[in-house]
Design an enzyme around this catalytic site. Structure first.
Site, mmCIF file in Angstrom:
data_model
loop_
_atom_site.group_PDB
_atom_site.id
_atom_site.type_symbol
_atom_site.label_atom_id
_atom_site.label_comp_id
_atom_site.label_asym_id
_atom_site.label_seq_id
_atom_site.Cartn_x
_atom_site.Cartn_y
_atom_site.Cartn_z
ATOM 1 N N TRP A 93 -6.056 -1.519 6.283
ATOM 2 C CA TRP A 93 -5.632 -0.809 7.495
ATOM 3 C C TRP A 93 -5.519 0.686 7.255
ATOM 4 O O TRP A 93 -5.417 1.464 8.185
ATOM 5 C CB TRP A 93 -4.265 -1.345 7.960
ATOM 6 C CG TRP A 93 -3.114 -0.916 7.058
ATOM 7 C CD1 TRP A 93 -3.050 -1.026 5.693
ATOM 8 C CD2 TRP A 93 -1.896 -0.273 7.456
ATOM 9 N NE1 TRP A 93 -1.857 -0.535 5.224
ATOM 10 C CE2 TRP A 93 -1.113 -0.060 6.284
ATOM 11 C CE3 TRP A 93 -1.372 0.109 8.687
ATOM 12 C CZ2 TRP A 93 0.143 0.533 6.315
ATOM 13 C CZ3 TRP A 93 -0.112 0.694 8.711
ATOM 14 C CH2 TRP A 93 0.622 0.908 7.533
ATOM 15 N N ASP A 94 -5.530 1.092 5.986
ATOM 16 C CA ASP A 94 -5.493 2.510 5.630
ATOM 17 C C ASP A 94 -6.500 3.283 6.484
ATOM 18 O O ASP A 94 -6.272 4.427 6.874
ATOM 19 C CB ASP A 94 -5.870 2.722 4.145
ATOM 20 C CG ASP A 94 -5.039 1.889 3.177
ATOM 21 O OD1 ASP A 94 -4.616 0.791 3.550
ATOM 22 O OD2 ASP A 94 -4.849 2.340 2.022
ATOM 23 N N GLU A 103 5.596 -3.474 2.316
ATOM 24 C CA GLU A 103 5.248 -4.621 1.465
ATOM 25 C C GLU A 103 6.398 -5.071 0.564
ATOM 26 O O GLU A 103 6.217 -5.956 -0.262
ATOM 27 C CB GLU A 103 3.998 -4.300 0.643
ATOM 28 C CG GLU A 103 2.790 -4.142 1.548
ATOM 29 C CD GLU A 103 1.495 -3.870 0.815
ATOM 30 O OE1 GLU A 103 1.544 -3.371 -0.326
ATOM 31 O OE2 GLU A 103 0.425 -4.153 1.392
ATOM 32 N N LYS A 153 9.169 -0.338 0.610
ATOM 33 C CA LYS A 153 8.181 0.348 -0.219
ATOM 34 C C LYS A 153 7.641 1.577 0.524
ATOM 35 O O LYS A 153 7.262 2.570 -0.075
ATOM 36 C CB LYS A 153 7.037 -0.637 -0.491
ATOM 37 C CG LYS A 153 5.941 -0.146 -1.399
ATOM 38 C CD LYS A 153 4.865 -1.224 -1.496
ATOM 39 C CE LYS A 153 3.773 -0.863 -2.465
ATOM 40 N NZ LYS A 153 2.646 -1.816 -2.399
ATOM 41 N N GLN A 154 7.582 1.467 1.861
ATOM 42 C CA GLN A 154 6.862 2.487 2.633
ATOM 43 C C GLN A 154 7.331 2.493 4.080
ATOM 44 O O GLN A 154 8.040 1.592 4.516
ATOM 45 C CB GLN A 154 5.371 2.177 2.584
ATOM 46 C CG GLN A 154 5.015 0.829 3.222
ATOM 47 C CD GLN A 154 3.701 0.281 2.698
ATOM 48 O OE1 GLN A 154 3.700 -0.601 1.843
ATOM 49 N NE2 GLN A 154 2.589 0.793 3.205
HETATM 50 O O1 IFM Z 1 -2.836 -0.846 2.515
HETATM 51 C C1 IFM Z 1 -2.039 -0.386 1.481
HETATM 52 C C2 IFM Z 1 -0.660 -0.954 1.646
HETATM 53 O O2 IFM Z 1 -0.069 -0.535 2.846
HETATM 54 C C3 IFM Z 1 0.220 -0.550 0.494
HETATM 55 N N1 IFM Z 1 -0.377 -1.003 -0.749
HETATM 56 C C4 IFM Z 1 -1.687 -0.449 -0.966
HETATM 57 C C5 IFM Z 1 -2.639 -0.783 0.162
HETATM 58 C C6 IFM Z 1 -3.984 -0.123 -0.080
HETATM 59 O O3 IFM Z 1 -3.854 1.259 -0.060
#
Ligand code: IFM
Length: 780
Positions: A370-371, A498, A610-611
């Site tokens: 999805w990046d 994640e 994580k994000q």
């Molecule tokens: O898509 C990302 C995810 O959101 C976090 N881990 C790495 C992936 C690839 O960049």
């Protein structure tokens, strides 16, 4: 170039100097070599050549990865689960490390130039972001005291998908006599083995490329191979042309040895042209002839013409895409380096996409995530919309496999995109943080909506976009349902974060699903009203009924969006606030990233991110939140987020800008902008982080300049970080090119191309056209 006295001063000179248009190292530093191989990668969206030495893999100490990749060219391995379950991903696709065709080496008295032997007297290597050339100049002394200058220039042609070229020039400095240049193909390269870090590489059971034929001609080589499982054919072809001295040539292995008697101070040069072609793009029988034809054209053009062509291509790119920042050279360098790598990495043929690590390394195995849609897509949409369009074409081509996957996942209708993939198969072997991220469907729809807003290209919607949006929207009514209170709930999914998996009502997923279903209903109704024939065709092809459109409207209206009244924040999911807070105070620094130090269950049981998750929704669905909510959400989630993912800081920077947290906005932006150049996540040696690279552009445009494009139109709310004296960037919207230039006194908007563009500055409507192409506004 650095002289002999400085070569031992490794700490100072092996580092990359802060220069706005160049990445330059003034000494060879073995401790940095592995990382710099990534940073000095050249690519064109298809071919990626790591910045390894021209002479091939170093043999002495220090890690290295001799890597050449073709975006989207992969082999497969069966994924084996000792404990099996229905519907798990079965096959992993992974990007292959293909033969190293750039190898060229100087040899004197039988001694081959190597960084591990003889003495390096001087060294400089520069990646020029304007010309796209990687230039290395080295002076070297053999064990017997002969000194040479070796100057090489390397390029991977942006305008020729299949072609790269190398110029390798050798000048004897203190002798006259025979000099040899060896030029061949190293077919013994292999992919990295993954080890324990899921971000590094693949788990392979054996070599993937099997030779089927080789032709070594007078100056040319053609190597044909087949992949072990995926059954693709690969052609690697080279043509080497000596000049500057009369050369004797002899075949040797998969290449040639060129030898000439060279006078002291004279230069013996080899130009080597390289072409790769694979049956992912053409018939199996065509790959050899195609590579040869590409090679013949490149050779006929010559190296200088290819270099001019490359500079011209990049000049056009920078005209549209450059973000210039006044007052900080190191930052400026980071920003441009990131943009350059995005261009180098992005597939533009509709069959390929942009991998998490681009074409710079094997981390995440060349997979697309999805990046692309949420991070990278806006950069291309607003600078090179035709590339954004090709990225959507890729998703359209993936629909058949996404439909198959939806059936495997028990959805009677619709399409479910894979979490990570190359050719469309779900390749995530860990479904809690993979397949469960159903938000990928909404992310794709979001990018299509943005594309439509930015370009007005409804032809695309009629031809492809509508089908993607409608098919993928069906998944929400498939997995969601109404609870006892009549709220539409989506259970057992994972949001962007994640460190939290398999939850009910992930806020981001629900909010994006609502956007998606509303958009799908809007698209269906507009298509039916404006293009009834196209509507009939699409509706017939996918069996769409009016009831479904009504169901989307109803589910959107009833969507449950968790909110905690006590804290006044959006809850990340039904359970997040009830979890035990992570004990940050007693987590030693070396335990980050948590994913490498704690079992997933330990992490999932805690209130730790994580994000960006809710915070990302604040950005993407910006006009649905009050400023107060944005502040409270930001304050709360900032306290529980590790930013272990490189996708996080840029989003926090943008939202911080919006809510007036100037210092935080700047600090998070700085974490993103030089993430790879400074290797702050300590894994850039395995490849750059393309999402964060694009996050840098987002940080300037969406963050400091406050740009938004949604139903309310295009708008800006610029601020100037205290550390800068100004910044400037361009955006393409609806065929117009607008320059936005922010300084201490205000913002200038200039219409560089196009007839008219309407937008708002801090709430004030503006329209620029040929009569009035420029306006200056005060920043609020
Ligand atoms: O898509 C990302 C995810 O959101 C976090 N881990 C790495 C992936 C690839 O960049």
């Amino acid at each position: 170039m650095n002289d002999i006295d400085n070569t031992n001063d490794i700490d100072n000179n092996g580092a990359i100097a802060a220069e706005p248009w160049r990445i330059r190292e003034a000494a060879f530093d073995p401790a940095r070599a592995f990382l710099h191989e990534t940073l000095f990668t050249l690519g064109n969206g298809y071919i990626g050549m790591r910045g390894t030495p021209d002479e091939g893999t170093r043999e002495g100490g220090g890690q290295t990865l001799e890597g050449t990749y073709l975006n989207g060219f992969y082999d497969t391995e069966a994924i084996r689960y000792p404990e099996n379950a229905y519907g798990l991903a079965r096959v992993n696709e992974f990007m292959l490390n293909v033969p190293n065709a750039k190898r060229v080496a100087a040899v004197v008295d039988g001694e081959r130039f190597s960084l591990d032997g003889g003495r390096v007297l001087a060294w400089e290597r520069t990646l020029d972001l304007k010309t796209g050339l990687l230039v290395r100049t080295v002076e070297w002394e053999t064990a017997t005291g002969k000194r040479l200058r070796i100057a090489s220039r390397r390029l991977v042609c942006c305008a020729r998908k299949h072609v790269a070229a190398i110029e390798y020039a050798v000048t004897p400095l203190n002798f006259s006599g025979p000099v040899r240049i060896d030029a061949d193909i190293d077919a013994a390269v292999t992919n990295l083995q993954a080890g324990d870090d899921p971000r590094v590489g693949s788990a392979l059971t054996g070599p993937s490329l099997i030779e089927t034929r080789r032709d070594v001609g007078a100056h040319d080589v053609l190597l044909l191979q087949r992949t072990r499982h995926s059954g693709f054919a690969l052609a690697t072809a080279t043509a080497s042309v000596p000049s500057g001295a009369a050369a004797r040539v002899a075949p040797a292995g998969l290449g040639h040895v060129f030898e000439a008697d060279v006078a002291q101070g004279a230069t013996f040069t080899l130009h080597k042209y390289v072409a790769y072609a694979s049956s992912r793009d053409m018939a199996i029988d065509a790959v050899g002839p195609h590579a040869r034809a590409e090679l013949a054209q490149a050779r006929a053009a010559g190296f200088e013409a290819l270099a001019r062509e490359q500079a011209g291509y990049l000049a056009r790119f920078w005209t549209d895409a450059d973000v210039s920042i006044a007052g900080d050279d190191a930052l400026q360098q980071g920003v441009r380096f990131n943009q350059f790598h995005l261009l180098q990495s992005v597939g533009r043929d509709g069959k390929t996409n942009i991998a998490a690590k681009g074409v710079t390394g094997e981390g995440y195995e060349g997979h697309y995530f999805w990046d692309t849609e949420i991070y990278v897509f806006p950069f291309f949409l607003f600078s090179r919309p035709e590339i954004a369009r090709a990225l959507l074409q890729y998703r359209y081509n993936g629909l058949p496999k996404a439909r198959e996957r939806a059936r495997q996942m028990a959805h009677a209708k619709g399409a479910l995109y894979p979490w990570r993939t190359i050719a469309g198969e779900e390749c995530s072997a860990y479904f809690p943080a993979g397949t469960a991220q159903y938000h990928i469907n909404a992310d794709v729809a979001y990018s299509i909506r943005l594309y439509l807003l930015a370009t007005g290209d409804f032809d695309f919607m009629a031809a492809q976009g509508a089908e993607i949006v409608l098919e993928t929207a069906r998944i929400w009514t498939g997995i969601g349902g109404y609870d006892r209170k009549g709220r539409f709930c989506i259970n057992e999914v994972t949001g962007p974060d994640e460190y939290t998996a398999l939850v009910n009502n992930n806020y981001y997923t629900n909010a994006m699903a609502r956007m998606h279903m509303t958009f799908a209903a809007d698209v269906a109704e507009r298509l039916r009203a404006e293009r009834p024939d196209d509507y009939a065709r699409v509706a017939h092809a996918i069996g769409l009924s009016d009831d479904e459109i009504r169901a989307w409207r109803a589910a959107s209206a009833a969507m449950f969006l968790p909110y905690d009244d006590d804290l006044g924040i959006h809850e990340q999911d039904d359970s997040f606030l009830s979890k035990k807070p992570w004990d940050f105070a007693n987590t030693p620094q070396e335990n980050y990233p948590l994913l490498l130090n704690y079992h997933p269950l330990v992490i999932y049981r805690h209130q730790v991110c994580k994000q960006a998750d809710v915070v990302l929704a604040l950005l993407l669905l910006s006009n649905q939140f009050s400023e107060g909510d944005k502040r409270r959400d930001f304050d709360f989630y900032e306290g529980v987020t590790t930013h272990d993912s490189s996708l996080s800081s840029c989003i926090f920077s943008i939202v911080a800008s919006e809510i007036g947290y100037r210092d935080k906005a700047y600090a998070y932006f700085m974490e993103t902008a030089r993430l790879d150049l400074d290797n702050t996540h300590a894994n850039t040696q395995y490849g750059v982080h393309t999402a964060a690279m694009a996050g840098t552009w987002l940080g300037v445009a969406y963050g400091f300049a406050g740009m938004r494009l949604d139903d309310a139109g295009l708008r800006f709310a610029p601020t100037l970080p205290d550390q800068w004296t100004g910044y400037r960037f361009n955006v393409q919207v609806r065929g117009a090119l607008l320059e936005v230039a922010v300084d201490g006194a205000g913002t200038g908007y200039r219409l560089l191309r196009g007839e008219r563009l309407a937008f708002a500055h801090g709430g004030t409507p503006i329209a620029l056209d040929a009569q009035r192409a420029h306006i200056r506004m005060e920043n609020k």
